[in-house]
Write an enzyme that holds these catalytic residues in place. Structure first.
Site, PDB file in Angstrom:
ATOM      1  N   LYS A 207     -25.415  16.980   6.718  1.00 27.77           N
ATOM      2  CA  LYS A 207     -25.250  16.733   5.286  1.00 27.77           C
ATOM      3  C   LYS A 207     -24.981  15.261   5.018  1.00 27.77           C
ATOM      4  O   LYS A 207     -25.525  14.675   4.066  1.00 27.77           O
ATOM      5  CB  LYS A 207     -24.107  17.591   4.735  1.00 27.77           C
ATOM      6  CG  LYS A 207     -23.912  17.415   3.225  1.00 27.77           C
ATOM      7  CD  LYS A 207     -22.758  18.249   2.718  1.00 27.77           C
ATOM      8  CE  LYS A 207     -22.610  18.112   1.199  1.00 27.77           C
ATOM      9  NZ  LYS A 207     -22.444  16.709   0.770  1.00 27.77           N
ATOM     10  N   GLU A 208     -24.116  14.655   5.833  1.00 27.02           N
ATOM     11  CA  GLU A 208     -23.815  13.234   5.658  1.00 27.02           C
ATOM     12  C   GLU A 208     -25.060  12.383   5.848  1.00 27.02           C
ATOM     13  O   GLU A 208     -25.266  11.390   5.131  1.00 27.02           O
ATOM     14  CB  GLU A 208     -22.719  12.810   6.639  1.00 27.02           C
ATOM     15  CG  GLU A 208     -21.346  13.393   6.309  1.00 27.02           C
ATOM     16  CD  GLU A 208     -20.341  13.248   7.432  1.00 27.02           C
ATOM     17  OE1 GLU A 208     -19.137  13.398   7.168  1.00 27.02           O
ATOM     18  OE2 GLU A 208     -20.766  13.005   8.586  1.00 27.02           O
ATOM     19  N   ASP A 275     -13.936  15.052  15.799  1.00 28.68           N
ATOM     20  CA  ASP A 275     -13.017  14.132  16.484  1.00 28.68           C
ATOM     21  C   ASP A 275     -13.245  14.175  17.993  1.00 28.68           C
ATOM     22  O   ASP A 275     -13.225  13.142  18.675  1.00 28.68           O
ATOM     23  CB  ASP A 275     -11.564  14.508  16.187  1.00 28.68           C
ATOM     24  CG  ASP A 275     -11.245  14.504  14.704  1.00 28.68           C
ATOM     25  OD1 ASP A 275     -11.845  13.705  13.972  1.00 28.68           O
ATOM     26  OD2 ASP A 275     -10.396  15.319  14.287  1.00 28.68           O
TER      27      ASP A 275
END
Length: 507
Positions: A207-208, A275
């Site tokens: 999406k980013e 992360d």
């Protein structure tokens, strides 16, 4: 051919600096059994809660869990959440944290309400002030990071768009790292990716990537095309696109795109998986690994953490177990350095109605006494957990020069025994905390103990379990074996006589 075994051993020699938005993750777990009469909403009967270092702090935790060292730079508010984060980071021996206290902003905190049985997030409540830090704090951040750059191997910019990573901070970090030839890994959240220009590798999700490039990303080919366009726009060497159940796609300038499928695993919680990805990438790039092997390792690591509850980490052993062929890892499936893994395994056994037994020790040099203890312990239960003292714990208990074998070697040997179902490593001097957490039904120790002196007896008997003492095998003790070995070595040297010039006497 890239050697993952060698790379995982070398990770412990790496140092990575991570700068970004730090937050406190609060996971509130419970069971939903009814709907509230006041509103059409589920009622969560809370069973437990966990406070975890999140955001960029979770990147630091993952770097440390892999065995590398992390220098962490971030900002907290002058509040209880900030003090909690400082204490938690300060308790991590492999994390060197540099936290700027900004009284003008609250510490970012996220509270997630989770149905434990279904691993479903019901609601999230956020406390935050997502605006840029002041110019004074900005200057402190830049000064801190620039001072760290000469002594590290890679940089992570962990952007959660909470205001710590201003344009000036990002530019100072990337430009400073590039001057020193240090790779920069960016986990992006900015609207305009031009802010990350010159980074080594950027890791947007699907999406980013679509939002940043305004391109379609429905197919693998479209993702590859959009990643190439982003690399050109941002002048980065590589773009790694994470695509959830569709795996990952790597674009490197001048090379064909590489797609790796996701591992087939039961997904429990995706919180913080990104992360883990950037932590593994940075740790491997720090030692000089290429983009593709670093991506493959990151993909394997992500498959481990999504199977855990909450914001989780992955250890080097867990990563090794996922990357290497299963035939070489049968015993390692029985080893847990992460207590959360042990929790889940024991819960599964209990759900099947199995009796869980527990024993513990240093097991530095396995001998017949150990084997008999473990066999008898296993006979008293359906599944046997062995608590294993860490290297630091053994050294404190036994003195300098011990252990003879490190925790990985000792765990490997124990896990190879048929009697052992799970090996869990603990750092404390006694296994009391581990026993309180696992709540075994049977507790087994050697006959040199009195029942009233067995650590954890009150916990086990308090829940209806029992303690069993196993008779020791005479003449077998690790300390005696070590002492006899030393005496024989000294005698052998003495009988050989003085060494002549140019001759070496081997002990």
């Amino acid at each position: 051919m890239f050697n993952f075994e060698a790379a995982l051993r070398l990770i412990s020699g790496q140092t990575v600096v991570c700068v970004g938005d730090l937050m406190l993750d609060d996971f509130v777990y419970g069971e939903v059994s009814r709907i509230s009469p006041e509103a059409p909403a589920p009622v969560l009967a809370v069973t437990r809660s966990d406070l975890v270092v999140g955001g960029a702090g979770n990147v630091a935790r993952n770097i440390a869990a892999l065995g590398a060292r992390c220098v962490f730079v971030g900002v907290v508010g002058d509040d209880e959440a900030g003090r909690t984060l400082a204490a938690k980071l300060g308790s991590e021996p492999s994390i060197e944290s540099h936290l700027i206290v900004d009284p003008a902003r609250p510490t970012t905190r996220k509270v997630r309400f989770v149905s434990e049985h279904h691993s479903t997030h019901l609601l999230r409540a956020d406390w935050e002030q997502p605006k840029p830090v002041s110019s004074a704090v900005e200057g402190e951040l830049i000064e801190l990071v620039e001072a760290m750059l000469p002594r590290i191997g890679a940089v992570v910019i962990s952007d959660y768009a909470k205001g710590v990573l201003t344009r000036a901070v990002i530019r100072a970090v990337i430009d400073g790292a590039r001057k020193l030839g240090k790779p920069v890994v960016v986990d992006p959240k900015a609207i305009d990716y031009a802010i990350y220009a010159g980074a080594t590798i950027i890791t947007p999700n699907r999406k980013e990537l679509a939002d940043a490039t305004r391109r379609p990303v429905a197919t693998e080919q479209e993702v590859a095309s959009a990643a190439a366009a982003l690399a050109r726009t941002v002048a980065t060497q590589a773009v790694l696109v994470t695509m959830s159940e569709d795996g990952m796609l790597l674009h490197v300038e001048g090379a064909d795109p590489v797609h790796v499928p996701a591992y087939a695993v039961r997904v429990r919680d995706v919180s913080g998986a990104g992360d883990t990805v950037v932590a593994v990438l940075a740790s491997l790039l720090a030692m000089g690994a290429g983009f593709e092997p670093a991506m493959r390792a990151a993909n394997a690591a992500a498959s481990v953490v999504v199977g855990k509850a909450g914001t989780a980490t992955v250890s080097a052993m867990e990563l090794r177990s996922r990357v290497l062929p299963s035939a070489a890892l049968a015993a390692e499936e029985k080893i847990a350095f992460d207590w959360a893994v042990a929790d889940e395994r024991v819960r599964g056994w209990r759900a099947q109605g199995l009796r869980v037994g527990f024993t513990n020790g240093c097991f530095d040099i396995l001998h017949p006494g150990h084997v008999k203890l473990l066999a008898k312990a296993r006979a008293e239960c359906d599944r046997l957990v062995v608590g294993l003292n860490s290297d630091a714990s053994v050294c404190r208990l036994k003195g300098e020069g011990r252990p003879i074998q490190d925790a990985h070697a000792r765990a490997d040997v124990l896990a190879a025994l048929e009697a052992v179902d799970l090996v869990v490593v603990f750092e404390q001097d006694t296994p009391l905390e581990l026993i309180e957490r696992l709540r075994p039904t049977v507790l087994v120790k050697g006959g040199d103990y009195r029942k009233e002196d067995v650590v954890g007896r009150e916990v086990v008997e308090g829940e209806g379990g029992h303690v069993i003492l196993v008779e020791l095998v005479p003449g077998h003790s690790t300390t005696d074996i070590v002492n006899r070995s030393g005496e024989r070595g000294s005698a052998a040297k003495a009988s050989a006589g003085p060494a002549k010039r140019g001759q070496t006497v081997k002990g």
